[in-house]
Design an enzyme around this catalytic site. Structure first.
Site, PDB file in Angstrom:
ATOM      1  N   SER A  63     -10.673  -3.887  11.362  1.00  0.00           N
ATOM      2  CA  SER A  63     -10.323  -3.148  10.153  1.00  0.00           C
ATOM      3  C   SER A  63     -11.556  -2.877   9.306  1.00  0.00           C
ATOM      4  O   SER A  63     -11.747  -1.769   8.780  1.00  0.00           O
ATOM      5  CB  SER A  63      -9.294  -3.931   9.332  1.00  0.00           C
ATOM      6  OG  SER A  63      -8.066  -4.065  10.007  1.00  0.00           O
ATOM      7  N   ALA A 157      -6.267   0.020  11.086  1.00  0.00           N
ATOM      8  CA  ALA A 157      -6.870  -0.793  10.028  1.00  0.00           C
ATOM      9  C   ALA A 157      -5.797  -1.288   9.068  1.00  0.00           C
ATOM     10  O   ALA A 157      -4.926  -0.531   8.648  1.00  0.00           O
ATOM     11  CB  ALA A 157      -7.916   0.020   9.271  1.00  0.00           C
ATOM     12  N   LYS A 158      -5.873  -2.564   8.727  1.00  0.00           N
ATOM     13  CA  LYS A 158      -4.926  -3.170   7.789  1.00  0.00           C
ATOM     14  C   LYS A 158      -5.615  -3.172   6.413  1.00  0.00           C
ATOM     15  O   LYS A 158      -6.294  -4.128   6.041  1.00  0.00           O
ATOM     16  CB  LYS A 158      -4.573  -4.582   8.267  1.00  0.00           C
ATOM     17  CG  LYS A 158      -3.342  -5.191   7.632  1.00  0.00           C
ATOM     18  CD  LYS A 158      -2.983  -6.483   8.362  1.00  0.00           C
ATOM     19  CE  LYS A 158      -1.855  -7.229   7.684  1.00  0.00           C
ATOM     20  NZ  LYS A 158      -0.572  -6.498   7.779  1.00  0.00           N
ATOM     21  N   VAL A 159      -5.462  -2.066   5.715  1.00  0.00           N
ATOM     22  CA  VAL A 159      -6.215  -1.802   4.489  1.00  0.00           C
ATOM     23  C   VAL A 159      -5.328  -1.997   3.261  1.00  0.00           C
ATOM     24  O   VAL A 159      -4.185  -1.515   3.223  1.00  0.00           O
ATOM     25  CB  VAL A 159      -6.770  -0.358   4.510  1.00  0.00           C
ATOM     26  CG1 VAL A 159      -7.540  -0.048   3.231  1.00  0.00           C
ATOM     27  CG2 VAL A 159      -7.671  -0.161   5.729  1.00  0.00           C
ATOM     28  N   TYR A 163      -1.109   0.050   1.485  1.00  0.00           N
ATOM     29  CA  TYR A 163       0.178  -0.599   1.255  1.00  0.00           C
ATOM     30  C   TYR A 163       0.907  -0.096   0.018  1.00  0.00           C
ATOM     31  O   TYR A 163       2.037  -0.507  -0.245  1.00  0.00           O
ATOM     32  CB  TYR A 163       0.013  -2.119   1.258  1.00  0.00           C
ATOM     33  CG  TYR A 163      -0.028  -2.642   2.677  1.00  0.00           C
ATOM     34  CD1 TYR A 163       1.102  -3.189   3.268  1.00  0.00           C
ATOM     35  CD2 TYR A 163      -1.176  -2.515   3.443  1.00  0.00           C
ATOM     36  CE1 TYR A 163       1.084  -3.617   4.583  1.00  0.00           C
ATOM     37  CE2 TYR A 163      -1.211  -2.943   4.762  1.00  0.00           C
ATOM     38  CZ  TYR A 163      -0.074  -3.495   5.333  1.00  0.00           C
ATOM     39  OH  TYR A 163      -0.098  -3.902   6.637  1.00  0.00           O
TER      40      TYR A 163
END
Length: 302
Positions: A63, A157-159, A163
């Site tokens: 990420s 990517a866990k951005v 969210y």
């Protein structure tokens, strides 16, 4: 938020929970420029163990690479810091949150040489969607908010900033009397929950959406492995909302959600947890709690 643990790891040192602060002009606070992971530690007969630690650390670094953020630690250092955070707080079972973010420095969209800060927190956290949700299933609503297009937000990517999409979807679902949201992708196909991947059972087939506009979930990959190791073929294919309406079983997967059955979507009853869901649940919890020696390599003992 009440104090849930004693210490948080910040940039290489442990600080007291209440002192784990950052400046209000930190770049990430204004623009969502952070990457993170959600990890669980389970208590096993051999002591606390972090589930799939290596895979979570790898995804954190992936990420960061996608977002052009250089984490100032090695993967091995981050993995050890995660284990040490659990140890220092004396936790047996917990949720773990590593977060790398662009810190204080230049304002504006281009962060120039702002530092990359890294924190690791851990605290006790039970079933994300409730014990009743795990046992009986949850009510879900198809969201009016669309999952990000693949070229609008990099789905691998866990951005942090991404969210906001999930927050809006979750708020909408709760306001309508449901427990969770189901987001469609930009083409109208089923993508994922606000923070979970989805599986359905339809006409005897276990199906999950392909890795196009969804997060490459570690729990999702775990379920696929467990199912295929037992001769259950998993079909990765496009899923429509009416596929879910007419499914015989459906469930969400995720580190926080674990394996949570879906009993209803948009006021269409799917039903209580079925045999496939129950089998997957049992397999999963046996593995994470160290009861299945075939998957011991997925556990990093504290």
């Amino acid at each position: 938020m009440n104090k849930l643990a004693d210490k948080i790891w910040m940039d290489g040192a442990f600080v007291e929970w209440e002192n784990a602060t950052t400046h209000v002009l930190s770049h990430a606070l204004h623009y969502g420029a952070g990457v993170f992971e959600g990890i669980r530690c389970y208590n096993t007969e051999d002591g606390p163990a972090v589930f799939r630690l290596t895979e979570h650390v790898d995804r954190l670094f992936d990420s960061a690479k996608i977002c052009r953020m250089a984490i100032p630690y090695t993967r091995e250092q981050v993995a050890e810091a995660i284990l040490e955070t659990v140890r220092v707080n004396g936790l047996k079972e917990c949720y773990i949150r590593p977060l790398a973010f662009i810190g204080l420095g230049a304002m504006g969209l281009y962060p120039k040489n702002n530092p990359i800060n890294l924190i690791i927190a851990a605290w006790p956290w039970g079933a994300y969607l409730g014990d009743d949700g795990l046992n009986k299933g949850i009510k879900v609503r198809v969201s009016s908010f669309t999952r990000h297009h693949i070229n609008a937000a990099m789905s691998r990517a866990k951005v942090s900033g991404y969210y906001m999409n999930s927050i809006l979807a979750k708020q909408e679902a709760i306001s309508c009397g449901c427990d969770e949201a189901l987001l469609l992708d930009a083409q109208g196909y089923v993508a994922e929950g606000s923070g979970e991947n989805i599986f359905i059972v339809r006409k005897g087939r276990l199906i999950t959406p392909p890795l196009t506009s969804i997060l490459d979930g570690i729990t999702r990959e775990t379920v696929i492995t467990l199912a295929e190791d037992r001769g259950m073929k998993v079909h990765e294919q496009l899923v429509t909302r009416d596929d879910v309406y007419t499914s015989s079983e459906a469930f969400f997967t995720g580190t926080a959600a674990e394996i949570t059955p879906i009993r209803e979507l948009d006021n269409r009853e799917i039903g209580p947890p079925g045999p496939v869901t129950k089998q997957i649940q049992t397999l999963y919890f046996d593995v994470v709690k160290g009861k299945n020696p075939a998957y011991k390599s997925w556990l990093a003992y504290v």
